[in-house]
Design an enzyme around this catalytic site. Structure first.
Site, mmCIF file in Angstrom:
data_model
loop_
_atom_site.group_PDB
_atom_site.id
_atom_site.type_symbol
_atom_site.label_atom_id
_atom_site.label_comp_id
_atom_site.label_asym_id
_atom_site.label_seq_id
_atom_site.Cartn_x
_atom_site.Cartn_y
_atom_site.Cartn_z
ATOM 1 C CG ASP A 12 -2.084 -0.955 1.076
ATOM 2 O OD1 ASP A 12 -2.564 -1.112 -0.068
ATOM 3 O OD2 ASP A 12 -2.522 -1.532 2.090
ATOM 4 C CG ASP A 156 -6.719 -3.477 0.192
ATOM 5 O OD1 ASP A 156 -6.471 -3.888 1.340
ATOM 6 O OD2 ASP A 156 -6.023 -2.639 -0.403
#
Ligand code: ZN
Length: 198
Positions: A12, A156
């Site tokens: 991320d 996610d």
């Protein structure tokens, strides 16, 4: 642990502008690429993603996704960014936060290698899974199937053994798990539980 038991490294990237948090950049991705035996899936939660795609590809990304919202805010055509990613030999993904209708992805289904549905708001780990995600995935999956396409759906945020079955049923093929794995007493067992082979 990821090399041994998972299928991907999901990284991320946060810029403190698109999301109110910072994570890491190129040196960390390069360092992970050196030791990774599984593909690197780089999730860009940043503004102006097109400016950094080539560097993330060079740093070792095998998959790169960016947010539809980021392209829209800049007035950029997501198709051009998706093609830029693919031209670098990287799989291209388009991501949306929970407040963007999944129908907004429909114009791009032919241009993506995968789609990333956020099941929490982008920016922080450890958030609670948003239940609405099941219905959103089903709607998206139905449209993918209707067009005879193959692009997998990735989810996610708040994903773990408790909801992976129901997500798989809805049509998810790529499961991003952070806290549910890293905070588990037995991390590899947590990965196996998400795969459903426990
Ligand atoms: Zn992510």
């Amino acid at each position: 642990m990821v090399n041994r038991s998972a299928d991907l490294f999901h990284l991320d990237i946060m810029d403190g502008t698109f999301v109110p948090n910072l994570s890491f950049g190129f040196p960390v991705v390069e360092a992970i690429a050196k030791i990774a035996t599984k593909p690197l899936d780089v999730h860009l939660m940043i503004v102006h993603p097109e400016k950094y795609i080539e560097r993330f590809a060079k740093a070792g990304a095998d998959y790169i996704s960016f947010h539809l919202e980021a392209a829209r805010d800049d007035g950029n055509d997501p198709v051009e960014i998706l093609r830029m990613i693919r031209s670098l030999g990287v799989k291209a993904g388009l991501a949306i936060d929970p407040d963007v209708p999944v129908e907004d992805l429909f114009p791009y289904l032919e241009e993506v290698d995968f789609l990333l549905i956020m099941s929490v708001f982008a920016g922080f780990g450890g958030q609670k899974f948003i239940e609405d995600t099941y219905g959103r995935v089903k709607t998206l999956k139905a449209e993918i199937d209707r067009r005879g396409l193959k692009c997998p759906i990735e989810v996610d945020g708040g994903v773990g053994p408790g909801n992976a079955d129901k997500l798989a049923e809805a049509g998810v093929e790529m499961f991003v798990a952070g806290s549910s794995v890293f905070n588990a007493p037995d991390q590899e067992a947590a990965v196996r539980a998400i795969r459903g082979c426990n």
